[in-house]
Design a protein around this motif. Structure first.
Motif, PDB file in Angstrom:
ATOM      1  N   LYS A 305       0.949  -1.334  -0.066  1.00  0.00           N
ATOM      2  CA  LYS A 305      -0.064  -0.017  -0.148  1.00  0.00           C
ATOM      3  C   LYS A 305       0.864   1.198   0.020  1.00  0.00           C
ATOM      4  CE  LYS A 305      -4.101  -2.103   0.738  1.00  0.00           C
ATOM      5  NZ  LYS A 305      -5.197  -2.123  -0.089  1.00  0.00           N
ATOM      6  N   VAL A 306       0.714   2.086  -1.049  1.00  0.00           N
ATOM      7  CA  VAL A 306       1.517   3.271  -1.166  1.00  0.00           C
ATOM      8  C   VAL A 306       0.765   4.659  -0.389  1.00  0.00           C
ATOM      9  CG1 VAL A 306       2.352   5.290  -2.523  1.00  0.00           C
ATOM     10  CG2 VAL A 306       2.592   2.697  -3.028  1.00  0.00           C
ATOM     11  N   LEU A 307       1.380   5.252   0.412  1.00  0.00           N
ATOM     12  CA  LEU A 307       0.755   6.615   0.921  1.00  0.00           C
ATOM     13  C   LEU A 307       1.531   7.831   0.417  1.00  0.00           C
ATOM     14  CD1 LEU A 307       0.305   5.601   4.761  1.00  0.00           C
ATOM     15  CD2 LEU A 307      -1.412   5.572   2.726  1.00  0.00           C
ATOM     16  N   TRP A 308       0.812   8.456  -0.423  1.00  0.00           N
ATOM     17  CA  TRP A 308       1.358   9.585  -0.967  1.00  0.00           C
ATOM     18  C   TRP A 308       0.285  10.612  -1.288  1.00  0.00           C
ATOM     19  CZ3 TRP A 308       1.724  10.957  -6.889  1.00  0.00           C
ATOM     20  CH2 TRP A 308       2.633  12.262  -7.003  1.00  0.00           C
ATOM     21  N   LEU A 309       0.527  11.755  -0.783  1.00  0.00           N
ATOM     22  CA  LEU A 309      -0.261  12.995  -0.583  1.00  0.00           C
ATOM     23  C   LEU A 309      -0.674  13.742  -2.239  1.00  0.00           C
ATOM     24  CD1 LEU A 309       0.199  14.439   2.724  1.00  0.00           C
ATOM     25  CD2 LEU A 309      -1.324  12.577   2.184  1.00  0.00           C
ATOM     26  N   ASN A 310       0.332  13.371  -3.126  1.00  0.00           N
ATOM     27  CA  ASN A 310       0.243  13.974  -4.544  1.00  0.00           C
ATOM     28  C   ASN A 310      -0.146  15.562  -4.270  1.00  0.00           C
ATOM     29  OD1 ASN A 310       0.257  14.278  -7.173  1.00  0.00           O
ATOM     30  ND2 ASN A 310      -1.714  13.343  -7.329  1.00  0.00           N
ATOM     31  N   LEU A 311       0.673  16.150  -3.156  1.00  0.00           N
ATOM     32  CA  LEU A 311       0.418  17.559  -3.121  1.00  0.00           C
ATOM     33  C   LEU A 311       1.215  18.390  -4.370  1.00  0.00           C
ATOM     34  CD1 LEU A 311       1.620  18.050   0.418  1.00  0.00           C
ATOM     35  CD2 LEU A 311      -0.749  17.751  -0.273  1.00  0.00           C
ATOM     36  N   PRO A 312       0.480  19.490  -4.499  1.00  0.00           N
ATOM     37  CA  PRO A 312       0.893  20.259  -5.851  1.00  0.00           C
ATOM     38  C   PRO A 312       2.271  20.611  -5.905  1.00  0.00           C
ATOM     39  CG  PRO A 312      -0.945  21.443  -4.822  1.00  0.00           C
ATOM     40  CD  PRO A 312      -0.569  20.205  -3.892  1.00  0.00           C
ATOM     41  N   CYS A 313       2.895  20.648  -4.701  1.00  0.00           N
ATOM     42  CA  CYS A 313       4.515  20.841  -4.802  1.00  0.00           C
ATOM     43  C   CYS A 313       5.342  19.535  -5.132  1.00  0.00           C
ATOM     44  CB  CYS A 313       4.839  21.707  -3.515  1.00  0.00           C
ATOM     45  SG  CYS A 313       4.610  20.786  -2.084  1.00  0.00           S
ATOM     46  N   SER A 314       4.641  18.316  -5.054  1.00  0.00           N
ATOM     47  CA  SER A 314       5.277  17.177  -5.108  1.00  0.00           C
ATOM     48  C   SER A 314       4.934  16.282  -6.514  1.00  0.00           C
ATOM     49  CB  SER A 314       4.988  16.311  -4.082  1.00  0.00           C
ATOM     50  OG  SER A 314       3.749  15.846  -3.913  1.00  0.00           O
ATOM     51  N   PRO A 315       5.772  15.483  -7.029  1.00  0.00           N
ATOM     52  CA  PRO A 315       6.991  15.252  -6.509  1.00  0.00           C
ATOM     53  C   PRO A 315       8.105  15.990  -6.821  1.00  0.00           C
ATOM     54  CG  PRO A 315       6.850  14.001  -8.563  1.00  0.00           C
ATOM     55  CD  PRO A 315       5.322  14.915  -8.168  1.00  0.00           C
ATOM     56  N   CYS A 316       8.801  16.797  -5.983  1.00  0.00           N
ATOM     57  CA  CYS A 316       9.913  17.896  -6.365  1.00  0.00           C
ATOM     58  C   CYS A 316      11.414  17.150  -6.306  1.00  0.00           C
ATOM     59  CB  CYS A 316       9.806  18.814  -5.170  1.00  0.00           C
ATOM     60  SG  CYS A 316      10.682  18.145  -3.778  1.00  0.00           S
ATOM     61  N   HIS A 317      11.411  15.979  -6.055  1.00  0.00           N
ATOM     62  CA  HIS A 317      12.775  15.165  -6.187  1.00  0.00           C
ATOM     63  C   HIS A 317      13.952  16.168  -5.635  1.00  0.00           C
ATOM     64  CE1 HIS A 317      10.802  12.337  -8.868  1.00  0.00           C
ATOM     65  NE2 HIS A 317      10.316  13.320  -9.529  1.00  0.00           N
ATOM     66  N   LYS A 318      13.572  17.144  -4.299  1.00  0.00           N
ATOM     67  CA  LYS A 318      14.664  17.752  -3.767  1.00  0.00           C
ATOM     68  C   LYS A 318      15.159  16.951  -2.875  1.00  0.00           C
ATOM     69  CE  LYS A 318      14.143  21.138  -6.852  1.00  0.00           C
ATOM     70  NZ  LYS A 318      15.353  21.491  -7.743  1.00  0.00           N
ATOM     71  N   ARG A 319      16.432  17.222  -2.152  1.00  0.00           N
ATOM     72  CA  ARG A 319      16.831  16.477  -1.092  1.00  0.00           C
ATOM     73  C   ARG A 319      16.389  17.245   0.379  1.00  0.00           C
ATOM     74  NH1 ARG A 319      21.054  12.999  -2.174  1.00  0.00           N
ATOM     75  NH2 ARG A 319      21.953  12.796  -4.095  1.00  0.00           N
ATOM     76  N   GLU A 320      16.131  18.798  -0.011  1.00  0.00           N
ATOM     77  CA  GLU A 320      15.322  19.373   1.165  1.00  0.00           C
ATOM     78  C   GLU A 320      14.348  20.077   0.565  1.00  0.00           C
ATOM     79  OE1 GLU A 320      18.271  21.998   3.104  1.00  0.00           O
ATOM     80  OE2 GLU A 320      19.654  20.629   3.336  1.00  0.00           O
ATOM     81  N   CYS A 321      13.403  20.323   1.484  1.00  0.00           N
ATOM     82  CA  CYS A 321      12.024  20.792   1.034  1.00  0.00           C
ATOM     83  C   CYS A 321      12.294  22.195   0.572  1.00  0.00           C
ATOM     84  CB  CYS A 321      11.116  20.743   2.350  1.00  0.00           C
ATOM     85  SG  CYS A 321       9.406  21.795   1.813  1.00  0.00           S
ATOM     86  N   PRO A 322      11.878  22.504  -0.835  1.00  0.00           N
ATOM     87  CA  PRO A 322      12.221  23.951  -1.291  1.00  0.00           C
ATOM     88  C   PRO A 322      11.119  25.039  -0.361  1.00  0.00           C
ATOM     89  CG  PRO A 322      12.009  22.524  -2.982  1.00  0.00           C
ATOM     90  CD  PRO A 322      11.506  21.869  -1.822  1.00  0.00           C
ATOM     91  N   LEU A 323      10.102  24.658   0.118  1.00  0.00           N
ATOM     92  CA  LEU A 323       9.242  25.480   0.767  1.00  0.00           C
ATOM     93  C   LEU A 323       9.246  25.432   2.222  1.00  0.00           C
ATOM     94  CD1 LEU A 323       6.211  24.405  -1.415  1.00  0.00           C
ATOM     95  CD2 LEU A 323       7.674  26.357  -2.062  1.00  0.00           C
ATOM     96  N   GLY A 324      10.115  24.478   2.812  1.00  0.00           N
ATOM     97  CA  GLY A 324      10.408  24.438   4.194  1.00  0.00           C
ATOM     98  C   GLY A 324       9.294  23.848   5.223  1.00  0.00           C
TER      99      GLY A 324
END
Length: 345
Positions: A305-324
């Motif tokens: 079972k995959v849990l993924w919220l599919n937010l407008p900002c994801s997937p960003c593929h960044k190592r750190e959250c660009p939005l903090g």
């Protein structure tokens, strides 16, 4: 085709997802010997693949040319007289060994200025259009298999086999630790890529306590590499050092980790190599995705079972959250994960 060499990828998850390529090659060339050249880190994955005749381990390091070592390996491999080599990484250096070993057919995707080193090259799809990784590797089969085109758009599922030696070793460790193998829940809190792939430690701690509350016999094993040991210790601390929570991060070989996951009732993990191991072993699992894309690297199992919220900002593929804010992970609550686990039974 008598002998084929595979140059393995550098990541555990990618190695797992290359297994359908091996299986398909073996199906088309049943008498062919398939060998794999792999780093020490991923070699255990190929020891768990029944299609592989020999795993050739090499001390190959990330982002290191190691010219002398590559020449030495090529000289050794040339004696095996391979008919073809599949180069799974896209780097220039990964294509050097089969070229130096004079393997006549060198198959891979175009990448990193390796024209000539790869003499049967497929176009590398753009990341935005790339198929699931298992299908991406499987597509390389069509470079040689002309009699029957392989449908690389069909879902493919990796399969691993647990070695009896590793299973016996883990069983002995469980016995010493007083852990009943019937009630093991494996939690994998790490992810090599970075924090944007790691569900918060305090959430893992809360989940562990909730699992024990719902099932008093539950034994929680925190599993990962040496680099995850401190993270797992933090989870133990935040879970009030309950005796049913065990920190095995860095305490097992990958062969043993594969065996332990295969014994577990449920695996909960981030998008990581051990997630793909669980899928290949068909263990009931919950896979938590944040900055990465479950369409490209999903756990390929009907029991996942995959849990993924599919937010407008994801997937960003960044190592750190660009939005903090890291909402892609923080908004997946322990209660949600627990309720998902309960649907697996």
């Amino acid at each position: 085709m008598n002998r084929i060499l595979i140059i393995a990828p550098n990541w555990i998850g990618d190695a797992v997802m290359s297994q359908p390529l091996l299986a398909t090659l073996k199906a088309h060339y049943p008498h062919c010997q398939i060998d794999v050249l792999a780093s020490l880190w991923v070699a255990p994955i190929y020891r768990a693949c029944i299609e592989v005749h020999q795993v050739i381990e090499a001390q190959l390091e990330h982002k290191q040319l190691q010219w002398g070592l590559r020449k030495q390996l090529a000289k050794q491999l040339e004696k095996n007289q391979y008919d073809a080599c599949y180069v799974l990484p896209n780097s220039l250096k990964s294509a050097l060994i089969p070229w130096l070993a004079n393997i006549p057919l060198r198959i891979g995707y175009r990448g990193e200025m390796r024209f000539g080193l790869i003499n049967i090259a497929l176009d590398n799809p753009r990341k935005i259009n790339r198929p699931p990784m298992a299908n991406h590797y499987l597509a390389l089969c069509n470079a040689l298999v002309h009699s029957q085109e392989i449908n690389v758009n069909e879902p493919v599922k990796p399969t691993l086999n647990i070695s009896s030696t590793a299973k016996e070793s883990v069983s002995a460790q469980l016995l010493v630790a007083g852990i009943d193998k019937r009630f093991i829940y494996v939690l994998c809190p790490g992810a090599e890529y970075g924090v944007t792939k790691r569900w918060p430690a305090e959430y893992f701690a809360t989940l562990a306590k909730q699992l024990i509350s719902h099932e008093p016999n539950a034994q929680i094993i925190l599993l990962g590499g040496k680099g995850d040991h401190v993270l797992a210790s933090s989870i133990q601390s935040q879970a009030d050092h309950l005796p049913q929570i065990h920190n095995w991060c860095g305490s097992t070989s990958l062969d043993e980790a594969i065996a332990l996951i295969g014994m577990s009732k449920v695996l909960v993990s981030n998008d990581s190599g051990l997630m793909h191991v669980g899928a290949a072993l068909e263990v009931p699992q919950v896979a938590i995705f944040g900055s990465s894309d479950p369409h490209h690297t999903p756990p390929l199992s009907n029991k996942a079972k995959v849990l993924w919220l599919n937010l407008p900002c994801s997937p960003c593929h960044k190592r750190e959250c660009p939005l903090g804010h890291l909402k892609c992970l923080k908004d997946i609550t322990p209660a949600t994960v627990l309720s998902t686990i309960q649907t697996l039974h």
